[in-house]
Design a protein around this motif. Structure first.
Motif, PDB file in Angstrom:
ATOM      1  N   ALA A 186       1.163 -36.353  -3.378  1.00 40.62           N
ATOM      2  CA  ALA A 186       0.928 -37.503  -2.378  1.00 40.62           C
ATOM      3  C   ALA A 186       2.306 -38.034  -1.809  1.00 40.62           C
ATOM      4  CB  ALA A 186       0.041 -38.305  -2.793  1.00 40.62           C
ATOM      5  N   SER A 187       3.335 -38.041  -2.946  1.00 39.21           N
ATOM      6  CA  SER A 187       4.568 -38.736  -2.980  1.00 39.21           C
ATOM      7  C   SER A 187       5.493 -38.069  -1.794  1.00 39.21           C
ATOM      8  CB  SER A 187       5.298 -39.052  -4.399  1.00 39.21           C
ATOM      9  OG  SER A 187       5.485 -37.798  -4.839  1.00 39.21           O
ATOM     10  N   PHE A 188       5.030 -36.882  -1.484  1.00 41.52           N
ATOM     11  CA  PHE A 188       6.064 -36.287  -0.695  1.00 41.52           C
ATOM     12  C   PHE A 188       5.762 -36.585   0.796  1.00 41.52           C
ATOM     13  CE2 PHE A 188       6.125 -33.356  -4.377  1.00 41.52           C
ATOM     14  CZ  PHE A 188       7.520 -33.026  -4.353  1.00 41.52           C
ATOM     15  N   ARG A 190       4.125 -35.344   7.388  1.00 44.15           N
ATOM     16  CA  ARG A 190       3.288 -36.451   7.790  1.00 44.15           C
ATOM     17  C   ARG A 190       2.125 -36.842   6.626  1.00 44.15           C
ATOM     18  NH1 ARG A 190       6.628 -38.622  10.943  1.00 44.15           N
ATOM     19  NH2 ARG A 190       6.813 -37.521  13.112  1.00 44.15           N
ATOM     20  N   ALA A 191       1.640 -35.769   6.139  1.00 45.89           N
ATOM     21  CA  ALA A 191       0.848 -36.017   5.035  1.00 45.89           C
ATOM     22  C   ALA A 191       0.438 -34.887   4.285  1.00 45.89           C
ATOM     23  CB  ALA A 191      -0.727 -36.605   5.722  1.00 45.89           C
ATOM     24  N   VAL A 192      -0.096 -35.083   3.139  1.00 43.04           N
ATOM     25  CA  VAL A 192      -0.720 -34.028   2.220  1.00 43.04           C
ATOM     26  C   VAL A 192      -2.006 -33.928   2.065  1.00 43.04           C
ATOM     27  CG1 VAL A 192       1.629 -33.133   1.129  1.00 43.04           C
ATOM     28  CG2 VAL A 192      -0.149 -34.850   0.093  1.00 43.04           C
ATOM     29  N   CYS A 193      -3.025 -33.025   2.429  1.00 46.47           N
ATOM     30  CA  CYS A 193      -4.192 -33.032   2.274  1.00 46.47           C
ATOM     31  C   CYS A 193      -4.879 -31.978   1.818  1.00 46.47           C
ATOM     32  CB  CYS A 193      -5.100 -33.748   3.569  1.00 46.47           C
ATOM     33  SG  CYS A 193      -4.504 -32.722   4.940  1.00 46.47           S
ATOM     34  N   SER A 194      -6.444 -31.736   1.645  1.00 39.64           N
ATOM     35  CA  SER A 194      -7.067 -30.617   1.191  1.00 39.64           C
ATOM     36  C   SER A 194      -8.114 -30.590   1.747  1.00 39.64           C
ATOM     37  CB  SER A 194      -7.090 -30.727  -0.418  1.00 39.64           C
ATOM     38  OG  SER A 194      -7.928 -31.792  -0.641  1.00 39.64           O
ATOM     39  N   TRP A 195      -8.835 -29.145   1.972  1.00 39.40           N
ATOM     40  CA  TRP A 195     -10.177 -28.887   2.535  1.00 39.40           C
ATOM     41  C   TRP A 195     -10.702 -27.867   1.495  1.00 39.40           C
ATOM     42  CZ3 TRP A 195     -12.419 -24.212   4.398  1.00 39.40           C
ATOM     43  CH2 TRP A 195     -13.808 -24.801   5.069  1.00 39.40           C
ATOM     44  N   ALA A 203      14.883 -34.414  -0.796  1.00 41.67           N
ATOM     45  CA  ALA A 203      16.041 -35.280  -1.263  1.00 41.67           C
ATOM     46  C   ALA A 203      15.867 -35.779  -2.785  1.00 41.67           C
ATOM     47  CB  ALA A 203      16.169 -36.722  -0.534  1.00 41.67           C
ATOM     48  N   LYS A 204      16.894 -36.042  -3.505  1.00 42.76           N
ATOM     49  CA  LYS A 204      17.139 -36.231  -4.913  1.00 42.76           C
ATOM     50  C   LYS A 204      16.502 -35.145  -5.909  1.00 42.76           C
ATOM     51  CE  LYS A 204      16.795 -41.196  -3.894  1.00 42.76           C
ATOM     52  NZ  LYS A 204      15.925 -42.359  -4.111  1.00 42.76           N
ATOM     53  N   GLY A 205      16.750 -34.062  -5.323  1.00 41.86           N
ATOM     54  CA  GLY A 205      16.387 -32.626  -6.157  1.00 41.86           C
ATOM     55  C   GLY A 205      14.794 -32.544  -6.180  1.00 41.86           C
ATOM     56  N   ARG A 206      13.950 -33.159  -5.753  1.00 38.64           N
ATOM     57  CA  ARG A 206      12.392 -33.015  -5.741  1.00 38.64           C
ATOM     58  C   ARG A 206      12.281 -31.748  -4.820  1.00 38.64           C
ATOM     59  NH1 ARG A 206       8.280 -36.926  -5.326  1.00 38.64           N
ATOM     60  NH2 ARG A 206       7.539 -35.721  -7.064  1.00 38.64           N
ATOM     61  N   GLU A 207      11.186 -30.881  -5.424  1.00 39.30           N
ATOM     62  CA  GLU A 207      10.487 -29.856  -4.747  1.00 39.30           C
ATOM     63  C   GLU A 207       9.198 -29.580  -5.115  1.00 39.30           C
ATOM     64  OE1 GLU A 207      13.464 -26.696  -6.473  1.00 39.30           O
ATOM     65  OE2 GLU A 207      12.506 -26.796  -8.189  1.00 39.30           O
ATOM     66  N   LEU A 208       8.571 -28.771  -3.930  1.00 39.45           N
ATOM     67  CA  LEU A 208       7.336 -28.185  -4.414  1.00 39.45           C
ATOM     68  C   LEU A 208       7.428 -26.589  -4.415  1.00 39.45           C
ATOM     69  CD1 LEU A 208       5.109 -30.232  -1.554  1.00 39.45           C
ATOM     70  CD2 LEU A 208       4.566 -29.891  -4.089  1.00 39.45           C
ATOM     71  N   ASN A 209       6.890 -25.997  -5.440  1.00 39.57           N
ATOM     72  CA  ASN A 209       6.908 -24.590  -5.447  1.00 39.57           C
ATOM     73  C   ASN A 209       5.666 -23.946  -5.694  1.00 39.57           C
ATOM     74  OD1 ASN A 209       9.860 -24.548  -5.730  1.00 39.57           O
ATOM     75  ND2 ASN A 209       9.542 -25.504  -7.824  1.00 39.57           N
TER      76      ASN A 209
END
Length: 247
Positions: free
Chosen positions: A15-17, A43-48, A89-95
């Motif tokens: 959610a913080s992304f 804009r948002a992260v969500c799920s279905w 930014a700040k080295g954050r990533e989603l893998n």
């Protein structure tokens, strides 16, 4: 295969992304143009159900983990090829690893029926009952895995729900008494939230009653097992003593 509750956990962790801009894109994805996401704001992260969704201004990325997919947030999986890595930014990533990626064009509301997601606020049990009434000959084991009816329900939830409501997996939808049909619809949602709570506490497997088990905890009957049951061809575990066959 991750079921709906596991994707809810990912949604919460990611959610913080929301509100951050993608600065780096890499990975071995070949079926989509991953560069399209570069410099795009999330804009948002969500799920279905079993779909994890990252919404950008004019499109969204759908991530489906299939049978063996996984993810890591702010770290890499050792000795594994990343399917998609989104850097911020700040080295954050989603893998993401071993998953299916697809772009969804336009508003997500035009693609997804949120009322079918058993874990969504918009979940509509009456709509689920109406959809089930249109497939009276379907096995309940297949009906529970129908993502257009019970989005997010997977094989573990299927097996556990049917044991909880004492219904044999080869029962047909049309043969179920109205009360049992209502129980199945209700428990598809309630068990999913139990699953979520247990998984967050790292005790999910301790609460399995029949899935991957050998003996029924209610009556000590050896459980029946079939490797491929129904149209979906998924593993089924059930108790022939306490789970009634309606046909």
């Amino acid at each position: 295969m991750p079921e709906g509750p596991s994707i809810v956990i990912l949604r919460e962790e990611a959610a913080s992304f929301a509100g951050r801009k993608v600065l780096r894109v890499e990975g071995n994805a070949r079926l989509i143009d991953v560069d399209r996401m570069r410099n795009q704001p999330v804009r948002a992260v969500c799920s279905w159900g079993k779909h994890f969704l990252i919404a950008f201004p004019t499109f969204a990325l759908r991530v489906h983990f299939m049978l063996f997919g996984s993810y890591r947030i702010d770290e890499r999986k050792p000795n594994a090829n990343v399917r998609l890595s989104l850097g911020f930014a700040k080295g954050r990533e989603l893998n993401f690893y071993a998953c299916s990626l697809k772009y969804i064009e336009g508003p997500l509301d035009e693609t997804y029926d949120w009322s079918a997601d058993v874990m969504a606020d918009a979940w509509n049990p009456r709509a689920a009952r109406k959809k089930l009434s249109a497939q009276p000959d379907a096995l309940v084991a297949d009906a529970l895995l129908d993502q257009s009816v019970f989005s997010g329900v997977g094989n573990i939830i299927k097996n556990e729900v049917l044991h909880r409501i004492r219904v044999h997996p080869e029962s047909t939808v049309g043969a179920l008494p109205s009360r049992k049909l209502g129980e199945m619809i209700k428990q598809a949602r309630e068990y999913s939230f139990d699953f979520l709570e247990w998984k967050k506490a790292y005790v999910l497997r301790k609460h399995w009653q029949v899935h991957a088990k050998k003996t029924c905890p209610r009556d000590s009957t050896p459980l029946s097992y079939r490797k491929h049951l129904g149209r979906a061809g998924r593993r089924a575990f059930w108790c022939a003593t306490c789970q009634t066959l309606y046909e």
